[in-house]
Design a protein around this motif. Structure first.
Motif, mmCIF file in Angstrom:
data_model
loop_
_atom_site.group_PDB
_atom_site.id
_atom_site.type_symbol
_atom_site.label_atom_id
_atom_site.label_comp_id
_atom_site.label_asym_id
_atom_site.label_seq_id
_atom_site.Cartn_x
_atom_site.Cartn_y
_atom_site.Cartn_z
ATOM 1 N N TRP A 132 -2.488 -22.402 -6.683
ATOM 2 C CA TRP A 132 -2.900 -22.233 -5.295
ATOM 3 C C TRP A 132 -2.330 -20.978 -4.651
ATOM 4 O O TRP A 132 -2.983 -20.357 -3.820
ATOM 5 N N ASP A 174 -8.112 -30.521 -1.337
ATOM 6 C CA ASP A 174 -8.764 -31.811 -1.569
ATOM 7 C C ASP A 174 -7.970 -32.693 -2.522
ATOM 8 O O ASP A 174 -8.457 -33.748 -2.930
ATOM 9 N N ARG A 175 -6.770 -32.271 -2.865
ATOM 10 C CA ARG A 175 -5.907 -33.102 -3.711
ATOM 11 C C ARG A 175 -4.478 -33.002 -3.214
ATOM 12 O O ARG A 175 -4.135 -32.100 -2.444
ATOM 13 N N ARG A 176 -3.644 -33.903 -3.689
ATOM 14 C CA ARG A 176 -2.291 -34.013 -3.145
ATOM 15 C C ARG A 176 -1.365 -32.902 -3.629
ATOM 16 O O ARG A 176 -0.341 -32.629 -3.004
ATOM 17 N N GLU A 177 -1.676 -32.280 -4.760
ATOM 18 C CA GLU A 177 -0.777 -31.281 -5.318
ATOM 19 C C GLU A 177 -1.533 -30.334 -6.230
ATOM 20 O O GLU A 177 -2.643 -30.645 -6.686
ATOM 21 N N SER A 211 0.333 -28.066 7.065
ATOM 22 C CA SER A 211 -0.838 -27.788 6.231
ATOM 23 C C SER A 211 -0.443 -27.317 4.839
ATOM 24 O O SER A 211 -1.235 -27.421 3.902
ATOM 25 N N HIS A 261 2.305 -28.529 3.202
ATOM 26 C CA HIS A 261 3.124 -29.536 2.531
ATOM 27 C C HIS A 261 2.607 -29.919 1.147
ATOM 28 O O HIS A 261 3.422 -30.270 0.278
ATOM 29 N N PRO A 262 1.288 -29.904 0.880
ATOM 30 C CA PRO A 262 0.851 -30.294 -0.469
ATOM 31 C C PRO A 262 1.469 -29.477 -1.596
ATOM 32 O O PRO A 262 1.530 -29.943 -2.733
ATOM 33 N N TYR A 263 1.926 -28.246 -1.291
ATOM 34 C CA TYR A 263 2.579 -27.472 -2.341
ATOM 35 C C TYR A 263 3.799 -28.196 -2.912
ATOM 36 O O TYR A 263 4.115 -28.061 -4.095
ATOM 37 N N ALA A 277 5.023 -31.668 -1.597
ATOM 38 C CA ALA A 277 5.244 -33.056 -1.184
ATOM 39 C C ALA A 277 5.559 -33.972 -2.369
ATOM 40 O O ALA A 277 6.361 -34.906 -2.245
ATOM 41 N N ALA A 278 4.930 -33.721 -3.517
ATOM 42 C CA ALA A 278 5.166 -34.590 -4.676
ATOM 43 C C ALA A 278 6.447 -34.235 -5.421
ATOM 44 O O ALA A 278 6.903 -35.004 -6.276
#
Length: 396
Positions: free
Chosen positions: A30, A57-60, A369, A371-373, A375-376
């Protein structure tokens, strides 16, 4: 795996223009935006500065359908899709993620290169995300790299200055830096050594040992220059503070015994030193003649075992054992009576715990916005820390 890109455009004043038709790029990661910029130019004749991630469109990562915000000086000819996008300022937004931010940083870098008699004839945006923005600046005297980082990585310039004096050639050459997190680096030939085998990893470890030996006698100067001090009790306090807002139940026992565990690490007799903090082969660049360790933003003053644990992290035990044995032998020769092996065993669960705290620090310092980078990453590292504590079987 590829990415599908929706690029929402704003003008130089930050006003929304709409979205380009979606397009695909083969690079799945990304933060890599060079292909996004190139494809917008190829398809639509646009010079775009990608500012930041808006949605995924996905969590990570990697892959998926990503929506980015990009800035253009000239509106495109292609019809744009009307979009509803939130463009209000955010207190945690990086300066390079705002309209005009890339231009300001590039103007600074171009002026610094001009001062060094290195005129710029071409610029390419390479990466942008919450942890860094990177551009390549080309000219008749070669390429340079502009890297801009958030405040919690600002000490990278101090590390590179120290390396240039104490261990020349082991880090990228620092051409210029300011107090906003911008650094200008000379080009390092070669490629990132993600595919390094066991022999090359062993050489990386041996090279890094020399750096850490020199740094062990200079930790006071490094801390005074702004390198984070994560020695002993300071590390325990730092970890607890950053994980306070996260579910720590999986590592509750490890956290409760952390001070005692770090006391036992200190008793193993190894000196504190400069720690890279993320010493995997992808952060080593080489051309067959020399190796240079890059990306020192995670660096801190602390225990040297953290780097050998990171370097061997993805290896199976049989492949990791010779590297760990050689690392321990080097330290035992330098510090007779020390117990490097026990230090490694004690720090095995602490290493992923420290990384979890680092990811938690990232999350606390970036806008939602993006955070998905990461969060997991916090729960994943906490799970690894719990598993390591159970496997090592040491108290605390």
């Amino acid at each position: 795996m590829s990415r599908t890109i929706t690029l929402v455009l704003v003008d130089d004043a930050g006003a929304s223009l709409g979205a380009l038709p979606p397009f695909d790029v083969p690079e799945p990661w990304w933060q890599q935006v060079e292909m996004v910029v190139d494809e917008a130019r190829r398809r639509h004749g646009l010079d775009v500065a990608v500012l930041r991630l808006l949605a995924a469109d996905r969590r990570e990562p990697p892959g998926g359908h990503l929506t980015y915000l990009g800035q253009v000086s000239t509106p495109p000819v292609v019809p744009l899709e009307p979009v509803a996008v939130e463009l209000v300022p955010h207190p945690l937004r990086a300066p390079w993620a705002e309209p005009g931010g890339p231009a300001r940083s590039l103007a600074w870098a171009t002026a610094e290169l001009h001062r060094l008699d290195r005129p710029v004839t071409g610029v390419a945006q390479h990466r942008t995300w919450n942890l860094s923005a990177i551009w390549r600046l080309d000219g008749p005297h070669g390429s340079a790299w502009l890297k801009q980082v958030p405040g919690f990585f600002r000490h990278e310039a101090a590390v590179l200055r120290w390396l240039a004096t104490a261990a020349p050639g082991t880090g990228p050459a620092l051409l210029a830096a300011d107090d906003t997190g911008r650094i200008l680096l000379d080009h390092v030939p070669g490629e990132d050594r993600y595919a390094a085998g066991d022999t090359e990893r062993a050489a990386i470890a041996a090279d890094h040992h020399t750096v850490q030996l020199r740094a062990a006698g200079d930790v006071g100067a490094l801390v005074a220059a702004g390198v984070p001090d994560l020695r002993g009790p300071g590390l325990a306090a730092w970890i607890r503070a950053r994980l306070a807002a996260h579910d720590r139940s999986a590592v509750a026992d490890l956290l409760a015994g952390l001070d005692d565990r770090l006391d036992r690490v200190r008793d193993c007799g190894l000196p504190d030193t400069l720690v890279h903090g993320d010493l995997h082969p992808g952060n080593v660049r080489g051309d067959g003649r020399r190796r240079v360790v890059i990306d020192w933003g995670d660096a801190f003053v602390g225990h040297p075992a953290f780097d050998i644990l990171r370097l061997t992290e993805t290896l199976d035990p049989a492949a990791a054992a010779p590297l760990l044995d050689a690392w321990a032998a080097r330290w035992r020769a330098e510090v007779p009576g020390s117990d490097p092996e026990r230090a490694v065993d004690l720090l095995r669960p602490v290493a992923p715990l420290r990384m979890a705290a680092g990811y938690a620090m990232f999350l606390a310092g970036i806008e939602p916005s993006e955070h998905p980078y990461h969060a997991a990453d916090v729960p994943a590292c906490l799970s690894r820390a719990a598993a390591e504590a159970k496997q090592v079987g040491l108290p605390g």
